[in-house]
Structure formats: C-alpha cells, structure tokens
Scaffold this motif. Structure first.
Motif, short mmCIF file in Angstrom:
data_model
loop_
_atom_site.label_atom_id
_atom_site.label_comp_id
_atom_site.label_asym_id
_atom_site.label_seq_id
_atom_site.Cartn_x
_atom_site.Cartn_y
_atom_site.Cartn_z
N ILE A 116 -3.17 -3.45 -10.92
CA ILE A 116 -3.55 -4.78 -11.41
C ILE A 116 -2.75 -5.82 -10.66
O ILE A 116 -1.51 -5.76 -10.64
N GLY A 117 -3.42 -6.79 -10.04
CA GLY A 117 -2.73 -7.82 -9.28
C GLY A 117 -3.58 -9.06 -9.09
O GLY A 117 -4.72 -9.12 -9.57
N ASP A 118 -3.02 -10.03 -8.36
CA ASP A 118 -3.68 -11.34 -8.27
C ASP A 118 -3.93 -11.80 -6.84
O ASP A 118 -4.32 -12.96 -6.63
N THR A 119 -3.73 -10.94 -5.84
CA THR A 119 -3.93 -11.36 -4.45
C THR A 119 -4.74 -10.33 -3.67
O THR A 119 -4.91 -9.18 -4.11
N MET A 120 -5.19 -10.74 -2.48
CA MET A 120 -5.90 -9.81 -1.61
C MET A 120 -4.98 -8.67 -1.19
O MET A 120 -5.45 -7.54 -0.98
N GLY A 121 -3.69 -8.94 -1.07
CA GLY A 121 -2.75 -7.87 -0.74
C GLY A 121 -2.72 -6.80 -1.81
O GLY A 121 -2.60 -5.60 -1.50
N ASP A 122 -2.85 -7.21 -3.07
CA ASP A 122 -2.90 -6.25 -4.17
C ASP A 122 -4.19 -5.44 -4.10
O ASP A 122 -4.20 -4.21 -4.28
N TYR A 123 -5.29 -6.13 -3.83
CA TYR A 123 -6.59 -5.47 -3.70
C TYR A 123 -6.55 -4.45 -2.55
O TYR A 123 -7.00 -3.31 -2.70
N THR A 124 -5.97 -4.86 -1.43
CA THR A 124 -5.87 -3.98 -0.28
C THR A 124 -5.03 -2.74 -0.59
O THR A 124 -5.34 -1.63 -0.15
N ALA A 125 -3.95 -2.94 -1.37
CA ALA A 125 -3.10 -1.81 -1.75
C ALA A 125 -3.86 -0.81 -2.62
O ALA A 125 -3.69 0.40 -2.49
N ALA A 126 -4.68 -1.33 -3.52
CA ALA A 126 -5.49 -0.45 -4.37
C ALA A 126 -6.52 0.31 -3.53
O ALA A 126 -6.65 1.54 -3.66
N ILE A 127 -7.23 -0.42 -2.67
CA ILE A 127 -8.24 0.22 -1.83
C ILE A 127 -7.60 1.25 -0.91
O ILE A 127 -8.14 2.33 -0.68
N GLY A 128 -6.42 0.92 -0.38
CA GLY A 128 -5.72 1.83 0.52
C GLY A 128 -5.31 3.13 -0.15
O GLY A 128 -5.10 4.15 0.52
N ASN A 129 -5.17 3.09 -1.47
CA ASN A 129 -4.83 4.30 -2.23
C ASN A 129 -6.01 4.88 -2.98
O ASN A 129 -5.86 5.81 -3.77
N GLN A 130 -7.19 4.27 -2.75
CA GLN A 130 -8.43 4.75 -3.36
C GLN A 130 -8.34 4.81 -4.88
O GLN A 130 -8.72 5.80 -5.51
N ILE A 131 -7.78 3.73 -5.45
CA ILE A 131 -7.69 3.64 -6.90
C ILE A 131 -8.35 2.35 -7.37
O ILE A 131 -8.47 1.39 -6.61
N PRO A 132 -8.80 2.29 -8.62
CA PRO A 132 -9.45 1.08 -9.13
C PRO A 132 -8.49 -0.12 -9.15
O PRO A 132 -7.27 0.05 -9.25
N THR A 145 0.84 -1.21 0.00
CA THR A 145 0.00 0.00 0.00
C THR A 145 0.87 1.25 0.00
O THR A 145 0.64 2.19 -0.77
N GLU A 146 1.89 1.26 0.85
CA GLU A 146 2.78 2.42 0.95
C GLU A 146 3.65 2.57 -0.30
O GLU A 146 3.93 3.70 -0.74
N ASN A 147 4.06 1.47 -0.88
CA ASN A 147 4.89 1.55 -2.09
C ASN A 147 4.09 2.01 -3.30
O ASN A 147 4.62 2.72 -4.16
N VAL A 148 2.84 1.58 -3.40
CA VAL A 148 1.98 2.10 -4.47
C VAL A 148 1.81 3.60 -4.31
O VAL A 148 1.92 4.37 -5.28
N LYS A 149 1.58 4.03 -3.08
CA LYS A 149 1.46 5.47 -2.81
C LYS A 149 2.73 6.21 -3.21
O LYS A 149 2.67 7.29 -3.80
N MET A 150 3.89 5.62 -2.90
CA MET A 150 5.17 6.25 -3.23
C MET A 150 5.32 6.44 -4.74
O MET A 150 5.75 7.51 -5.20
#
Length: 214
Positions: free
Chosen positions: A170-186, A152-157
């Motif tokens: 775009i990713g394949d795990t819940m961690g990827d989904y969480t990173a997107a949601i954490g940055n409020q992006i699709p 989440t923090e690295n996507v933000k960076m």
C-alpha cells in the motif's frame, strides 16, 4: 476486483510510510530549514514543493536532485544534516498521523501481519514508532537508508526474510506501484497521499477504507 473482495487473496500487508500512514510535511519543512541554515553553499531556500517532490524517492538520490550545483561530497554532507535533523524532530514532536490510523492498524492486526517498507533514511521509521507508539503493530520494517537498495528490492527482502505468503503493498507514489509490480504482488493506491498512480487496480480515499479488507 472490489477492495472488499481482495481480502480473500492476501495474508500480509506491507505499507509505505510518508503519504500513506502519515503526513510528514510540517515536520520535514521545519527540520530541513533548520539544517540548511547551517550551510552557506545553499543557493535557494527549500520550498514545500521541493520537499514534496522528493517524498518517496530513494534517499541517496535526493541530494543530486535538490542540489545539482554541489559536489557529491557537499550533497552528502547537506543531506546527512537534514536527515539527522528530521529524525531528531520526529523523536521530539512526531508528525501528523492520518485520521483513524491507529484504530485501523489495531483492527487490521487482528487478521493480518503488518510491515513497513520506506525509502527513508536509517532511524526514521524507528523515530516514528518511538514518538507515536505504533511499533507494536508491525512485525518488521526496512528502508533504503539501511540497505542502500531500491524499494522494489527492500519489499522483496521483507517478503523473503519473513517468508510472507500473499502479501500486498500500500503506497501513494509510482515508486510504490513499481515496487509492487516488481514483486508481482497486488497494490493499493493511497489517493490522499503525495503522488499519482494512473488507473490503479485498487485505491483508498482515506486510511480507514482499509477496514473493507476485514
């Protein structure tokens, strides 16, 4: 919203790596077995299921999950050996790119700026670029091995240092989904990867499905 309609709402694409752009399993299994053979402290052989279970996990948390019976110092030593071996093996023989990857990247690059954010170790993405010659398609990349931060923090960076507007992940795990949601992006879920994301807003069955974003 259909994937084809999403193209009107994005300008930049950030990708996960493992399970999204390629299948690293054959390479990882070989590398880990090579590295772990050098340690008498390892009680049980590492299986494909073990390695698949840690794909997408923040890299500095893997040792605790796989080797809870070792001290933190031993975990770090073992994991560093495995990570170094992986990078070396990628440089020598690469991994399994998903079918149509480079053609898809080439097409997407004509409309979008492309990036990678992964929970891999330092040097992993660079080795991927080096062996497969795909670095030219990506404007920037980041990983937890470089920063010690969460996805989440690295996507933000990456978003902030490139001043990205309307990014998507775009990713394949819940961690990827969480990173997107954490940055409020699709988020687009790569169903062909290693994880499971219940009821994603968008998904693809193969990497070439992203051509619907054109």
């Amino acid at each position: 919203m259909a994937l084809s309609e999403l193209r009107h709402h994005i300008e930049n694409i950030i990708f996960d790596l493992d399970g999204t752009l390629w299948d690293p399993m054959p390479m990882s299994i070989k590398a880990w077995h090579t590295a772990l053979n050098g340690f008498d402290c390892i009680k049980n052989p590492i299986s494909e299921e073990d390695i698949q279970g840690i794909l997408g996990m923040q890299h500095d948390l893997v040792g605790k999950k796989l080797f809870p019976y070792l001290s933190k110092e031993q975990q770090d030593e073992v994991m560093n050996s495995c990570y170094v071996q992986e990078v070396n093996d990628i440089k020598e023989s690469g991994g399994v790119l998903y079918h149509g990857l480079e053609d898809t990247l080439k097409i997407l690059e004509g409309k979008y700026n492309l990036y990678i954010v992964s929970n891999c170790q330092a040097g992993y993405i660079e080795a991927f670029f080096e062996y497969h010659g795909l670095g030219e398609y990506f404007k920037d990349y980041e990983c937890s091995g470089n920063t010690g931060l969460s996805k989440t923090e690295n996507v933000k960076m990456v978003i902030e240092r490139n001043n990205l507007s309307k990014p998507i992940y775009i990713g394949d795990t819940m961690g990827d989904y969480t990173a997107a949601i954490g940055n409020q992006i699709p988020f687009i879920f790569a169903k062909y990867g290693f994880g499971d994301v219940p009821n994603p807003d968008h998904n693809i069955n193969k990497i070439s499905d992203l051509r619907d974003l054109l």
